[in-house]
Design a protein around this motif. Structure first.
Motif, PDB file in Angstrom:
ATOM      1  N   ARG A 157      36.034  18.417  37.983  1.00  0.00           N
ATOM      2  CA  ARG A 157      36.182  19.791  37.195  1.00  0.00           C
ATOM      3  C   ARG A 157      36.407  20.878  38.211  1.00  0.00           C
ATOM      4  N   CYS A 158      36.100  20.792  39.444  1.00  0.00           N
ATOM      5  CA  CYS A 158      36.496  21.929  40.394  1.00  0.00           C
ATOM      6  C   CYS A 158      37.783  21.890  40.779  1.00  0.00           C
ATOM      7  N   VAL A 159      38.373  20.797  41.197  1.00  0.00           N
ATOM      8  CA  VAL A 159      39.715  20.530  41.261  1.00  0.00           C
ATOM      9  C   VAL A 159      40.453  21.140  40.360  1.00  0.00           C
ATOM     10  N   LEU A 160      40.250  20.679  38.928  1.00  0.00           N
ATOM     11  CA  LEU A 160      40.945  21.142  37.890  1.00  0.00           C
ATOM     12  C   LEU A 160      40.940  22.868  37.587  1.00  0.00           C
ATOM     13  N   SER A 161      39.732  23.378  38.175  1.00  0.00           N
ATOM     14  CA  SER A 161      39.686  24.732  37.964  1.00  0.00           C
ATOM     15  C   SER A 161      40.366  25.427  38.932  1.00  0.00           C
ATOM     16  N   MET A 162      40.403  25.070  40.152  1.00  0.00           N
ATOM     17  CA  MET A 162      41.547  25.397  41.135  1.00  0.00           C
ATOM     18  C   MET A 162      42.779  25.454  40.768  1.00  0.00           C
ATOM     19  N   ASP A 163      43.416  24.228  40.055  1.00  0.00           N
ATOM     20  CA  ASP A 163      44.504  24.008  39.632  1.00  0.00           C
ATOM     21  C   ASP A 163      45.022  25.094  38.599  1.00  0.00           C
ATOM     22  N   ALA A 164      44.129  25.279  37.716  1.00  0.00           N
ATOM     23  CA  ALA A 164      44.259  26.475  36.773  1.00  0.00           C
ATOM     24  C   ALA A 164      44.463  27.750  37.169  1.00  0.00           C
ATOM     25  N   PHE A 165      43.408  28.123  38.111  1.00  0.00           N
ATOM     26  CA  PHE A 165      43.780  29.456  38.721  1.00  0.00           C
ATOM     27  C   PHE A 165      44.933  29.624  39.260  1.00  0.00           C
ATOM     28  N   CYS A 166      45.412  28.746  40.220  1.00  0.00           N
ATOM     29  CA  CYS A 166      46.384  28.788  41.035  1.00  0.00           C
ATOM     30  C   CYS A 166      47.842  28.695  40.244  1.00  0.00           C
ATOM     31  N   GLU A 167      47.842  27.936  39.335  1.00  0.00           N
ATOM     32  CA  GLU A 167      48.700  27.941  38.309  1.00  0.00           C
ATOM     33  C   GLU A 167      49.081  29.223  37.641  1.00  0.00           C
ATOM     34  N   ARG A 168      48.044  29.939  37.075  1.00  0.00           N
ATOM     35  CA  ARG A 168      48.259  31.458  36.626  1.00  0.00           C
ATOM     36  C   ARG A 168      48.922  32.361  37.526  1.00  0.00           C
ATOM     37  N   LEU A 169      48.228  32.301  39.028  1.00  0.00           N
ATOM     38  CA  LEU A 169      48.798  33.127  39.893  1.00  0.00           C
ATOM     39  C   LEU A 169      50.351  32.804  40.096  1.00  0.00           C
ATOM     40  N   LYS A 170      50.665  31.633  40.243  1.00  0.00           N
ATOM     41  CA  LYS A 170      52.277  31.044  40.433  1.00  0.00           C
ATOM     42  C   LYS A 170      53.107  31.681  39.232  1.00  0.00           C
ATOM     43  N   GLU A 171      52.465  31.639  37.983  1.00  0.00           N
ATOM     44  CA  GLU A 171      53.331  32.175  36.792  1.00  0.00           C
ATOM     45  C   GLU A 171      53.585  33.487  36.787  1.00  0.00           C
ATOM     46  N   LEU A 172      52.613  34.133  37.471  1.00  0.00           N
ATOM     47  CA  LEU A 172      52.755  35.660  37.622  1.00  0.00           C
ATOM     48  C   LEU A 172      53.762  35.961  38.843  1.00  0.00           C
ATOM     49  N   ASN A 173      53.645  35.356  39.836  1.00  0.00           N
ATOM     50  CA  ASN A 173      54.678  35.467  40.959  1.00  0.00           C
ATOM     51  C   ASN A 173      55.003  34.078  41.544  1.00  0.00           C
ATOM     52  N   PRO A 174      55.820  33.557  41.077  1.00  0.00           N
ATOM     53  CA  PRO A 174      56.403  32.229  41.603  1.00  0.00           C
ATOM     54  C   PRO A 174      56.490  32.118  42.928  1.00  0.00           C
ATOM     55  N   THR A 175      56.778  33.343  43.796  1.00  0.00           N
ATOM     56  CA  THR A 175      56.970  33.203  45.132  1.00  0.00           C
ATOM     57  C   THR A 175      55.725  32.876  45.800  1.00  0.00           C
ATOM     58  N   LEU A 176      54.507  33.080  45.441  1.00  0.00           N
ATOM     59  CA  LEU A 176      53.521  32.814  46.024  1.00  0.00           C
ATOM     60  C   LEU A 176      53.260  31.486  47.128  1.00  0.00           C
ATOM     61  N   GLN A 177      52.828  31.491  48.033  1.00  0.00           N
ATOM     62  CA  GLN A 177      52.818  30.212  48.855  1.00  0.00           C
ATOM     63  C   GLN A 177      51.190  29.872  48.892  1.00  0.00           C
ATOM     64  N   THR A 178      51.147  28.906  47.693  1.00  0.00           N
ATOM     65  CA  THR A 178      49.611  28.382  47.481  1.00  0.00           C
ATOM     66  C   THR A 178      49.537  27.143  48.326  1.00  0.00           C
ATOM     67  N   ASN A 179      48.343  26.937  48.862  1.00  0.00           N
ATOM     68  CA  ASN A 179      48.139  25.773  49.436  1.00  0.00           C
ATOM     69  C   ASN A 179      46.765  25.326  48.910  1.00  0.00           C
ATOM     70  N   CYS A 180      46.748  24.099  47.929  1.00  0.00           N
ATOM     71  CA  CYS A 180      45.443  23.681  47.361  1.00  0.00           C
ATOM     72  C   CYS A 180      45.031  22.390  48.160  1.00  0.00           C
ATOM     73  N   GLU A 181      43.980  22.413  48.373  1.00  0.00           N
ATOM     74  CA  GLU A 181      43.228  20.942  48.904  1.00  0.00           C
ATOM     75  C   GLU A 181      41.978  20.915  48.311  1.00  0.00           C
ATOM     76  N   ALA A 182      41.675  19.608  48.193  1.00  0.00           N
ATOM     77  CA  ALA A 182      40.183  19.195  47.794  1.00  0.00           C
ATOM     78  C   ALA A 182      39.931  18.192  48.893  1.00  0.00           C
ATOM     79  N   SER A 183      39.075  18.264  49.671  1.00  0.00           N
ATOM     80  CA  SER A 183      38.565  17.319  50.676  1.00  0.00           C
ATOM     81  C   SER A 183      37.183  17.417  51.421  1.00  0.00           C
TER      82      SER A 183
END
Length: 428
Positions: A157-183
């Motif tokens: 649920r934390c990983v999917l929260s991160m994904d939802a948050f970053c997906e919305r940012l990328k929709e607003l600016n597709p050029t953002l260089q997002t680096n998502c990790e769960a480790s």
């Protein structure tokens, strides 16, 4: 002028002191708040942003967010209530209200079965909304190609929260260089718990016995149980009244986090909700916050996270880059962080259990998708870095002197937190 600014800051603190204090009336008016850490994110309560001092522009955001709204942790949390009601229905041992409640629960079961602990659709929407407001409130932080570092615990649920948050940012600016990790590497600071904290929580005679007596005095299940079950013999044989009432309380509060439009608050009296809220608030306060009974040892749990916050911020400042550091974890992480950071109303310490709800409020510190944001500002031609603090997207304060409230000089904030990092809060 500096003294005048400081006076305004003190006046702000004085006039807002007590905002974290909860009253019966608040719970009566909004029963969803009795859910504490199950309270759905109050997006309707996010605050307005005080304009930055002249010439200062935001360039970096440091963030910790709790996962969004979820289902109850396991199917068993629902079945412990549904099963005895279904059994009672077979032997005609339910009141008319009991039959109606069972019908509602069976509707709920159609959605929740197999989803124990999962992020709900509302949880996704919460994270997307927070991301969108962050982007629009501080657009200068997100120019083209800005780096966005996102880290999560290993819980889905934390990983999917991160994904939802970053997906919305990328929709607003597709050029953002997002680096998502769960480790596991990031769990070391995102979800850190000291041996002393773990031992305190589990030990039999640190807080549990006093809590047991408090719960016994505040949870009175007889009225509710007899409103649902019509056969005393069935109750004696099959129903643990206190456990049933508590389980029903969790389901009632969990409804605000899912899609099925059903409520169970009608089967509780307002005072019953308030009393059980006190019990649940007590447990979080003792196990994760600055309850006087634990001597402040839970602050140690947040030290690796504060260290990461300082290091990440200084790297952004040194490199002159824009962007954000996003972190996704749990209520047991955001509560100690808010406490160690000394966010207003998050580190009150009292010893009387009857006063706990006045000093600490779970639904105000760690609702679903609860978050802490530090927004950094700089001015061209100046080395002075300003930072302001947002708790659940509302400006808040820390006990550091400032001449530009709600903005603080980073050098003062860093010095304050470095001192706390060097303080031993463990009980010897």
């Amino acid at each position: 002028m500096k003294n005048l600014y400081f006076l305004f800051a003190l006046l702000f603190l004085c006039t807002t002191t007590g905002n974290a204090q909860t009253t019966r009336e608040e719970i009566y008016a909004t029963p969803e708040k009795s859910g504490g850490v199950h309270y759905a994110y109050p997006s309707h309560e996010t605050g307005t942003q005080t304009p930055a001092p002249k010439g200062y522009q935001p360039f970096y955001i440091s963030h910790l967010g709790r996962h969004g709204s979820r289902y109850l942790i396991s199917d068993e949390d629902y079945r412990r209530v549904i099963d005895p009601l279904e059994e009672a229905a077979k032997v005609n041992a339910l009141t008319p209200l009991g039959k109606d409640v069972l019908n509602r629960l069976q509707q709920v079961w159609e959605e929740v079965e197999g989803h124990g602990g999962d992020l709900s659709p509302l949880g996704v929407r919460e994270q997307r909304g927070i991301a969108e407001r962050m982007y629009h409130n501080f657009p200068e932080v997100f120019p083209d190609n800005a780096p966005i570092s996102a880290r999560s615990t290993l819980v889905v649920r934390c990983v999917l929260s991160m994904d939802a948050f970053c997906e919305r940012l990328k929709e607003l600016n597709p050029t953002l260089q997002t680096n998502c990790e769960a480790s596991e590497k990031y769990v070391r600071y995102l979800n850190h718990h000291t041996r002393q904290a773990i031992a305190y929580r589990s030990a039999r005679y640190t807080w549990r016995e006093q809590y047991r007596k408090f719960e016994e005095a505040h949870v009175k299940p007889e009225r509710l149980v007899h409103s649902l079950f019509s056969d005393l013999a069935f109750i004696n044989r099959r129903v643990n009244p206190k456990e049933f009432m508590m389980d029903m309380f969790y389901i009632a509060n969990g409804m605000q986090n899912i899609e099925t439009n059903v409520s169970f608050y009608d089967i509780f009296e307002k005072e019953e909700l308030f009393d059980i809220f006190q019990c649940e608030n007590y447990k979080v306060y003792a196990e994760d916050a600055n309850c006087a009974l634990n001597g402040g040892i839970m602050m140690e749990n947040a030290k690796p996270l504060v260290k990461n916050i300082i290091e990440s911020a200084n790297q952004a400042i040194t490199t002159g880059s824009h962007g954000a550091t996003l972190r996704f974890a749990h209520d047991g992480n955001i509560v100690p962080l808010a406490m160690l950071m000394h966010l207003k109303d998050c580190y009150n310490s009292v010893a009387d259990p009857d006063e706990f709800y006045k000093a600490f409020s779970t639904f105000k510190v760690a609702p679903m998708a609860g978050n802490i944001q530090m927004v950094f500002f700089r001015k061209k031609g100046s080395d002075d870095i300003l930072v302001k603090f947002l708790r659940n997207e509302k400006e808040t304060s820390i006990p550091v002197e400032t001449d530009q409230f709600p903005y603080y000089h980073w050098k003062d904030v860093e010095a304050f937190y470095t001192k706390l990092l060097n303080t031993n809060f463990n009980i010897d």
